[in-house]
Scaffold this active site. Structure first.
Site, PDB file in Angstrom:
ATOM      1  N   CYS A 169       0.891  -1.091   0.086  1.00  0.00           N
ATOM      2  CA  CYS A 169       0.030  -0.252   0.087  1.00  0.00           C
ATOM      3  C   CYS A 169       1.023   1.443   0.008  1.00  0.00           C
ATOM      4  O   CYS A 169       1.659   1.590   1.017  1.00  0.00           O
ATOM      5  CB  CYS A 169      -0.933  -0.104   1.300  1.00  0.00           C
ATOM      6  SG  CYS A 169      -2.087   1.398   1.206  1.00  0.00           S
ATOM      7  N   PRO A 170       0.886   2.146  -0.920  1.00  0.00           N
ATOM      8  CA  PRO A 170       1.669   3.306  -0.974  1.00  0.00           C
ATOM      9  C   PRO A 170       1.146   4.344  -0.158  1.00  0.00           C
ATOM     10  O   PRO A 170       1.935   5.137   0.306  1.00  0.00           O
ATOM     11  CB  PRO A 170       1.553   3.604  -2.686  1.00  0.00           C
ATOM     12  CG  PRO A 170       0.500   3.237  -3.039  1.00  0.00           C
ATOM     13  CD  PRO A 170       0.222   1.790  -2.413  1.00  0.00           C
TER      14      PRO A 170
END
Length: 386
Positions: A169-170
């Site tokens: 998850c950025p």
């Protein structure tokens, strides 16, 4: 005079760990190298909440209830705590094989598959593992040199194998795996509630102001501290941010609630591991929503196996040059003394070697003679003369 001084430099294990991660606070904080979107997440949450607490909360606390800012503060603190816990923790990285372990695994694979003829593709490196009377395949990771545990996968961004890998998850700046998935789920759940809360009371604020002074006068109203910007413009800005955030965050929360109820990961759902043509049942599901939720969200949290703050000692030797002052009783080193001086003390760098007297020294070639005996030339001396 030069003196060798040995110094030991303490090196932590996190400094030598492979993979594309960054560490802070002496290895206590672990994140991915790509953190730009994570900073954007912090900016959006902090900025929106700061505007809400600075303007709307004061008016709503007086007109409606003082519990409104209190409940908003609780949601904000909980969302920030779970976000930082998700971003700064180890998601469940599996250590890579040591050289000896990797060599042993290679020998084991070669013994199992046999010799592959040249030009033919070797068979896939897979081990079968049984879970709940169902065969699960363990795949070999060519980067980490290990057979990955069940549900583990290699993250191409962090370059690590993560146990029970869900996704990278950025927005949180980290992988989501076995050790931080519950905090990730609590973060998006609390963020959804906070977004709905701010969005709703922003609309309530505009409605109450419009009932008192009219909608057009509300649009023209300006606070004393910010004369150049309308107060309602800030409210509209908050509403827009919450509106676009609402769909994505609430939709993501609903999707992960569905996965938690099935005890499934995002990686498994994308690949169709349990919903493919074979219709293979999920061996990790208990067949009960409550049991699945309790296992994923309330089960025991395994400790990190990286030992990031373990100590590796490396010894470094450095030479320091300097002159030592000699006192009255200080003896010079043996190299500085003359041939006739006696060595009565020890030097700084070399131990004392006892001197041998001339009378005690015996020549190995000469033989002891009586007083009237003539010296007999040796055989080697005669050969030398001829």
């Amino acid at each position: 005079m030069s003196v060798m001084v040995a110094r030991k430099k303490v090196v932590r294990k996190w400094e030598k760990l492979p993979g594309r991660n960054t560490f802070c606070c002496d290895g206590r904080i672990m994140m991915a190298r790509q953190k730009g979107i994570f900073y954007l997440t912090l900016f959006l949450i902090l900025g929106t909440c700061a505007l809400f607490f600075a303007f709307e909360c004061r008016y709503l606390a007086v007109q409606l209830s003082p519990a409104i800012p209190v409940f908003a503060a609780v949601l904000f603190l909980f969302a920030m705590a779970t976000l930082l816990r998700t971003s700064f923790s180890d998601p469940g990285v599996i250590p890579r094989a040591l050289p000896d372990e990797a060599a042993f695994i290679e020998m084991e694979i070669e013994a199992t598959n046999g010799t592959v003829p040249q030009g033919q593709r070797p068979p896939p490196r897979i081990k079968n593992f049984q879970i709940n009377n169902q065969i699960v395949k363990l795949k070999y990771c060519y980067t980490c040199k290990i057979f990955r545990p069940p549900r583990a996968s290699h993250c191409s961004i962090c370059d690590n194998c993560v146990e029970r890998f869900d996704h990278h998850c950025p927005w949180v700046g980290n992988c989501v795996g076995k050790r931080n998935y519950r905090y990730f789920y609590l973060f998006i759940l609390s963020l959804s509630l906070l977004t709905i809360y701010i969005f709703t009371f922003n609309i309530v604020y505009v409605a109450l102001k419009s009932l008192k002074i009219g909608f057009l006068n509300t649009l023209k109203e300006t606070p004393g501290t910010y004369p150049s910007m309308s107060l309602t413009v800030l409210t509209v800005l908050e509403v827009l941010i919450c509106f676009f955030t609402l769909w994505s965050v609430v939709g993501l929360t609903g999707f992960h609630t569905f996965l938690v109820a099935l005890n499934q990961t995002t990686n498994e759902d994308i690949k169709g591991s349990w919903t493919g043509k074979n219709r293979v049942q999920n061996p990790y599901s208990h067949g009960n929503i409550v049991k699945n939720c309790c296992e994923v969200l309330c089960g025991p949290l395994p400790p990190s196996v990286l030992d990031r703050r373990g100590i590796l000692q490396q010894e470094e030797s450095t030479a320091q040059e300097g002159s030592c002052p000699r006192g009255p009783g200080t003896q010079e080193p043996p190299g500085m003394q003359g041939p006739g001086q006696a060595q009565e003390g020890h030097s700084v760098l070399s131990p004392q070697v006892p001197a041998l007297s001339v009378g005690d020294t015996k020549m190995p070639e000469e033989k002891q003679r009586t007083p009237g005996e003539l010296p007999v030339p040796s055989l080697d001396a005669g050969r030398a003369e001829h």
